[in-house]
Write an enzyme that holds these catalytic residues in place. Structure first.
Site, PDB file in Angstrom:
ATOM      1  N   GLU A   1      50.704  48.254  34.556  1.00 23.70           N
ATOM      2  CA  GLU A   1      49.583  48.733  35.346  1.00 23.70           C
ATOM      3  C   GLU A   1      49.592  47.877  36.606  1.00 23.70           C
ATOM      4  O   GLU A   1      49.590  46.649  36.498  1.00 23.70           O
ATOM      5  CB  GLU A   1      48.304  48.450  34.550  1.00 23.70           C
ATOM      6  CG  GLU A   1      47.294  49.529  34.623  1.00 23.70           C
ATOM      7  CD  GLU A   1      46.035  49.127  33.885  1.00 23.70           C
ATOM      8  OE1 GLU A   1      46.126  48.744  32.705  1.00 23.70           O
ATOM      9  OE2 GLU A   1      44.973  49.199  34.504  1.00 23.70           O
TER      10      GLU A   1
ATOM     11  N   ARG B   1      52.838  40.720  20.942  1.00 24.76           N
ATOM     12  CA  ARG B   1      52.897  40.210  22.305  1.00 24.76           C
ATOM     13  C   ARG B   1      53.173  38.714  22.283  1.00 24.76           C
ATOM     14  O   ARG B   1      52.930  38.029  21.301  1.00 24.76           O
ATOM     15  CB  ARG B   1      51.621  40.517  23.073  1.00 24.76           C
ATOM     16  CG  ARG B   1      50.345  39.902  22.528  1.00 24.76           C
ATOM     17  CD  ARG B   1      49.196  40.054  23.523  1.00 24.76           C
ATOM     18  NE  ARG B   1      49.069  41.405  24.019  1.00 24.76           N
ATOM     19  CZ  ARG B   1      48.881  41.704  25.312  1.00 24.76           C
ATOM     20  NH1 ARG B   1      48.790  40.747  26.226  1.00 24.76           N
ATOM     21  NH2 ARG B   1      48.753  42.936  25.710  1.00 24.76           N
TER      22      ARG B   1
ATOM     23  N   LYS C   1      45.661  39.569  32.277  1.00 23.50           N
ATOM     24  CA  LYS C   1      45.664  39.707  33.737  1.00 23.50           C
ATOM     25  C   LYS C   1      44.257  39.590  34.310  1.00 23.50           C
ATOM     26  O   LYS C   1      44.075  39.089  35.408  1.00 23.50           O
ATOM     27  CB  LYS C   1      46.273  41.054  34.130  1.00 23.50           C
ATOM     28  CG  LYS C   1      47.788  41.019  34.105  1.00 23.50           C
ATOM     29  CD  LYS C   1      48.364  42.262  34.724  1.00 23.50           C
ATOM     30  CE  LYS C   1      48.346  43.403  33.749  1.00 23.50           C
ATOM     31  NZ  LYS C   1      48.993  44.604  34.261  1.00 23.50           N
TER      32      LYS C   1
END
Ligand code: ATP
Ligand code: MG
Length: 573
Positions: A48, A274, A284
């Site tokens: 993204e 992850r 983020k």
């Protein structure tokens, strides 16, 4: 060093496996063996564009592009740009730059979910016509309330049985800005009693009157992630849609859309754990907060876990690959020790970096019996780990600098450095003995007066007498002055998000700036590509943003293991 929980997983059950393959590659191989997707393998990395890439993304990039490469497949870069208010062209550019630097080649296969907005819209209309979607007038709070709980089934929206004609007309109105934000949403009609909450009539479209960085003001509605992601995969012919574990719960919905829409291909979603690192945050949103609130200077601040931050700190793309190879793949969440990342760069630079001498906190030494005006070229080994790196010369003269830490007026027997009356070796040069020290009014030692043994040239003992300490030095007259930035972990707690707010766990000493470092003259030849060791201090590089030929700014990438600090800490305990 690695959390044992994070050891590579054993391959999936019931598939033909090769032991050396991780569970995702095993699945890909099994799909190939069974002739699925006509023998094609096609992966993608779907960022993204709402922030810079971090080391966790590197793991995903290297995994996806690695699998494509190994199985003779293709790899796409696809920007998942369905959240216009947080997205920006700056992020798109930085993501591409970082991926190139990592050595990932997407062969111009660069796509955007926003390229598919028209197709996604048509598929939304398709679902409505099929009786599988409807326009809902509940607001978000009501939708949440109607959804029920894990224990209780949800209630149907009053609009659930709206006719297809009506929904199609409302959707058209939503698209063209007829309604205010929040007035309507489009929802899939699945099952309000489903055990997976994601399947209780999930949202497909929302009204958002914001400008998109690519489609401008063309759209007043934007698809939700779940409606965009799988279908984008299908449009691109992605065979294996690899994502992180938190999307496991979205998988039934992913599969529902693929099964209920006339999509051109049927990608398979596979999840892996992850990457989490100690002393690091990876979200983020939180990294953006660090930047916006000036806890760091920028996304590429060398303390950030971003690819650009690590690059500026002096990491090589090779070291990041080594690290990602080492940690392997897991199906359960765990946290990797930050030391493993440091190990990756340290062990690489140990083999490749030239050893220079640099005095970070200088203390002047006058060698009283060394002739004034004389300059000798001292031969220094460039890299003891690599004979082919050869030697260089470093000038030696009557006045030199050593580290302030390398002198103490009083110290115990274990302090092998200089103290009054003691002899040490100056690396590659001579033995010197401290005769006298000069203090300023505050009692700080500002100068040492020493004598040298002319017979000890090259740092060799002339008569078998032993000196234990070896100090690095630079000739005062020839030294290059520079700013050196010493970095430490950004957080002082190994799990900064575990207790309290992560901002409270910021390390106040994560950056120390030394403005008067004295470096050997050869340093003026280094370029932005170079990494080198300052003996006894660690590995360094030029700061790519702030360094100029007039004012060198140097970053410490990683320390060496400091045996003295450890010993001293132990003694104090
Ligand atoms: P956020 O940090 O806001 O949670 P994100 O990290 O999911 O967002 P994306 O841009 O959506 O950001 O991530 C792109 C891809 O990178 C996704 O496929 C995601 O699963 C993967 N990814 C993100 N973080 C990690 C991580 N820590 N380890 C491995 N892969 C990751
Ligand atoms: Mg995401």
């Amino acid at each position: 060093m690695i959390d044992p929980k994070n050891s590579p997983e054993t391959p999936c059950e019931g598939t033909e496996t090769t032991e050396s393959l991780d569970f995702i590659r095993t699945q890909v191989q099994a799909d190939l063996n069974s002739g699925l997707n006509d023998g094609r393998v096609h992966t993608r990395f779907p960022p993204e564009p709402n922030g810079y890439l971090h080391i966790g993304h590197a793991k995903s990039i290297l995994l996806n592009s690695g699998i494509a490469g190994e199985f003779g497949g293709k790899f796409n870069l696809r920007f998942d740009d369905t959240n216009p208010e947080k997205e920006d062209l700056e992020y798109v550019e930085s993501i591409k730059e970082d991926m190139k630097w990592l050595g990932t080649d997407w062969e111009e296969r660069e796509f955007y979910a926003s390229d598919y907005f028209e197709q996604l819209y048509e598929w939304a209309q398709f679902l409505i016509r099929e009786g599988k979607a409807y326009v809902c007038s509940l607001n978000l709070e009501q939708i949440r309330e109607y959804r029920g709980t894990v224990k209780e089934a949800g209630r149907p929206s009053p609009d659930r049985d709206r006719t297809a004609e009506e929904s199609l007309e409302l959707l058209d109105g939503m698209r063209h800005g007829k309604f205010e934000e929040g007035a309507y949403t489009l929802r899939a009609k699945i099952d309000m009693a489903h055990s997976n909450m994601k399947m209780r009539d999930p949202l497909i479209y929302r009204i958002r009157k914001v400008t998109h960085h690519r489609t401008g003001n063309e759209w007043k509605i934007y698809p939700f992630y779940d409606f965009a992601h799988g279908q984008s995969d299908a449009i691109e012919g992605i065979t294996h849609s690899i994502c992180t574990l938190e999307f496991e719960v979205n998988r039934p919905l992913y599969e529902w859309f693929i099964a209920n829409l006339p999509v051109p291909s049927e990608p398979r979603q596979i999840e892996f754990a992850r990457l989490n690192l100690t002393y690091t945050i990876m979200s983020k949103r939180k990294l953006l907060q660090l930047v916006e609130q000036n806890h760091v200077n920028s996304w590429d601040d060398p303390r950030m876990p971003t690819i650009s931050g690590l690059r500026r700190l002096g990491y090589t793309s090779e070291s990041i690959r080594t690290f990602c190879d080492r940690i392997g793949l897991a199906k359960r969440d765990s946290t990797v020790d930050l030391d493993l990342l440091k190990w990756a760069i340290r062990s690489e630079l140990n083999l490749t970096a030239t050893r220079y001498m640099g005095v970070l906190r200088p203390l002047k030494v006058v060698i009283t019996n060394y002739p004034e005006g004389k300059v000798e070229d001292i031969e220094c080994v460039n890299n003891p780990e690599d004979e082919s790196a050869g030697t260089r010369t470093v000038p030696f003269s009557r006045e030199i600098y050593i580290e302030q830490d390398d002198f103490r007026i009083e110290a115990n027997r274990k302090f092998f450095r200089l103290k009054p009356g003691k002899e040490v070796r100056l690396k590659h040069a001579y033995f010197v003995t401290c005769d006298e020290y000069i203090q300023n009014d505050d009692g700080e030692v500002v100068e040492l007066r020493c004598t040298y043994d002319p017979e000890s040239y090259g740092g060799q003992s002339p008569d078998g007498r032993k000196v234990k300490g070896t100090l690095h030095w630079v000739s005062a007259e020839h030294a290059v002055t520079a700013e050196v930035r010493l970095y430490d972990n950004l957080f002082r707690e190994p799990f900064p998000e575990a207790e309290g707010h992560f901002l409270e766990n910021l390390n106040p000493d994560s950056l120390e700036i030394l403005t008067n470092a004295k470096l050997e003259t050869n340093i003026s030849e280094v370029t932005a590509e170079n990494r080198w060791q300052f003996m006894r201090h660690g590995y360094f590089c030029l700061d790519s943003k702030d360094s100029t030929p007039e004012k060198l700014v140097i970053n410490r990438t990683v320390t060496l293991k400091d045996s003295w600090a450890k010993l001293e800490a132990k003694t104090k305990k």
